[in-house]
Design an enzyme around this catalytic site. Structure first.
Site, PDB file in Angstrom:
ATOM      1  N   ASN A  39       0.839  -1.191   0.000  1.00 18.23           N
ATOM      2  CA  ASN A  39       0.000   0.000   0.000  1.00 18.23           C
ATOM      3  C   ASN A  39       0.880   1.249   0.000  1.00 18.23           C
ATOM      4  OD1 ASN A  39       0.575  -0.891   2.636  1.00 18.23           O
ATOM      5  ND2 ASN A  39      -1.203   0.111   3.532  1.00 18.23           N
ATOM      6  N   CYS A  57     -10.228  -5.117  -0.227  1.00 18.95           N
ATOM      7  CA  CYS A  57     -11.364  -4.197  -0.150  1.00 18.95           C
ATOM      8  C   CYS A  57     -12.214  -4.321  -1.415  1.00 18.95           C
ATOM      9  CB  CYS A  57     -10.869  -2.757   0.040  1.00 18.95           C
ATOM     10  SG  CYS A  57     -10.208  -1.998  -1.456  1.00 18.95           S
ATOM     11  N   GLU A  96       0.301   5.206   0.658  1.00 21.21           N
ATOM     12  CA  GLU A  96      -0.650   6.241   1.105  1.00 21.21           C
ATOM     13  C   GLU A  96      -0.181   7.626   0.686  1.00 21.21           C
ATOM     14  OE1 GLU A  96      -1.284   5.426   5.276  1.00 21.21           O
ATOM     15  OE2 GLU A  96      -2.435   3.613   4.795  1.00 21.21           O
ATOM     16  N   GLU A 130      -2.853  -4.546  -3.303  1.00 17.73           N
ATOM     17  CA  GLU A 130      -3.316  -5.378  -4.415  1.00 17.73           C
ATOM     18  C   GLU A 130      -3.283  -4.606  -5.727  1.00 17.73           C
ATOM     19  OE1 GLU A 130      -4.670  -4.872  -1.473  1.00 17.73           O
ATOM     20  OE2 GLU A 130      -6.030  -6.480  -0.874  1.00 17.73           O
ATOM     21  N   CYS A 146      -4.081   0.661  -2.497  1.00 19.42           N
ATOM     22  CA  CYS A 146      -3.903  -0.606  -1.788  1.00 19.42           C
ATOM     23  C   CYS A 146      -2.787  -1.445  -2.417  1.00 19.42           C
ATOM     24  CB  CYS A 146      -5.191  -1.428  -1.836  1.00 19.42           C
ATOM     25  SG  CYS A 146      -6.555  -0.735  -0.901  1.00 19.42           S
ATOM     26  N   CYS A 163     -10.558  -3.125  -4.686  1.00 23.26           N
ATOM     27  CA  CYS A 163      -9.556  -4.065  -5.221  1.00 23.26           C
ATOM     28  C   CYS A 163     -10.223  -5.274  -5.852  1.00 23.26           C
ATOM     29  CB  CYS A 163      -8.589  -4.498  -4.124  1.00 23.26           C
ATOM     30  SG  CYS A 163      -7.435  -3.183  -3.665  1.00 23.26           S
TER      31      CYS A 163
HETATM   32  N1  THU Z   1      -5.222  -1.834   2.427  1.00 23.92           N
HETATM   33  C1  THU Z   1      -4.621  -2.585   1.460  1.00 23.92           C
HETATM   34  O1  THU Z   1      -3.571  -2.209   0.931  1.00 23.92           O
HETATM   35  N2  THU Z   1      -5.207  -3.734   1.110  1.00 23.92           N
HETATM   36  C2  THU Z   1      -6.290  -4.284   1.719  1.00 23.92           C
HETATM   37  O2  THU Z   1      -6.665  -5.396   1.383  1.00 23.92           O
HETATM   38  C3  THU Z   1      -6.992  -3.544   2.768  1.00 23.92           C
HETATM   39  C4  THU Z   1      -6.467  -2.198   3.064  1.00 23.92           C
HETATM   40  C5  THU Z   1      -4.561  -0.608   2.855  1.00 23.92           C
HETATM   41  C6  THU Z   1      -5.204   0.673   2.428  1.00 23.92           C
HETATM   42  C7  THU Z   1      -4.679   1.627   3.477  1.00 23.92           C
HETATM   43  O3  THU Z   1      -3.384   2.067   3.081  1.00 23.92           O
HETATM   44  C8  THU Z   1      -4.526   0.781   4.710  1.00 23.92           C
HETATM   45  O4  THU Z   1      -4.509  -0.565   4.255  1.00 23.92           O
HETATM   46  C9  THU Z   1      -5.644   0.958   5.731  1.00 23.92           C
HETATM   47  O5  THU Z   1      -6.880   0.805   5.142  1.00 23.92           O
END
Ligand code: THU
Length: 156
Positions: free
Chosen positions: A65, A110, A67, A78, A76, A113
């Site tokens: 991920n 999520c 941000e 994925e 994310c 994704c």
């Molecule tokens: N996140 C992912 O990268 N993948 C997931 O399957 C769930 C959430 C990340 C997004 C964000 O940077 C952090 O986790 C919190 O939601």
């Protein structure tokens, strides 16, 4: 040694498809997604996630991920992996493994994704892990039933 979790659908749940990915390749995917998690850029959520994407011809793309101070721009793990693969010419995917630090819950993709994965087919194996090496296995079809994809547009 990694264990399959009790509620893993692999081979036991009545409505689950069986995985097309061999046990050694699964373990490799689990390792790669755990390593990818170390690169997560998540100064806001402090929730690192790693992903490992297996292509049809056996190549693995990792992702984490990423941000942003402008929160909605965060991506994310994925989708990072998928974007890396697509940008290098890959379109055919077989499996995705995901790792987080959450000990209690298997990390699940999520909704956004799931839809992005769906763009590239319904026939994915998704391995959702815990840090102790256990995992839950579902197909994308199970995670996103009655989905809308590129074929839907062709019916116009
Ligand atoms: N996140 C992912 O990268 N993948 C997931 O399957 C769930 C959430 C990340 C997004 C964000 O940077 C952090 O986790 C919190 O939601």
């Amino acid at each position: 040694m990694a264990q399959v979790s009790g509620d893993c659908s692999r081979g036991s749940a009545p409505n689950s498809a069986s995985s097309s990915v061999g046990p050694e390749q699964i373990q490799h995917l689990l390792h790669v997604c755990k390593e990818a998690k170390k690169e997560a850029y998540c100064p806001y959520s402090h929730f690192p996630v790693g992903a490992a994407l297996l292509t049809g011809d056996g190549k693995i793309f990792s992702g984490c991920n990423v941000e942003n101070a402008c929160f909605p721009l965060g991506v994310c793990a994925e989708r990072t992996a998928i974007q890396k693969a697509i940008s290098e010419g890959y379109r055919n995917f077989r499996a995705m493994a995901i790792a987080s630090d959450s000990e209690e819950e298997f990390i699940v993709p999520c909704g956004a994704c799931r839809q992005v994965m769906r763009e590239f087919g319904r026939n994915w194996d998704v391995y959702m892990t815990k840090p102790n090496g256990t995992y839950m296995f579902k197909t994308l079809e199970e995670l996103l039933p009655l989905s809308f994809g590129p074929e839907g547009l062709k019916k116009l």
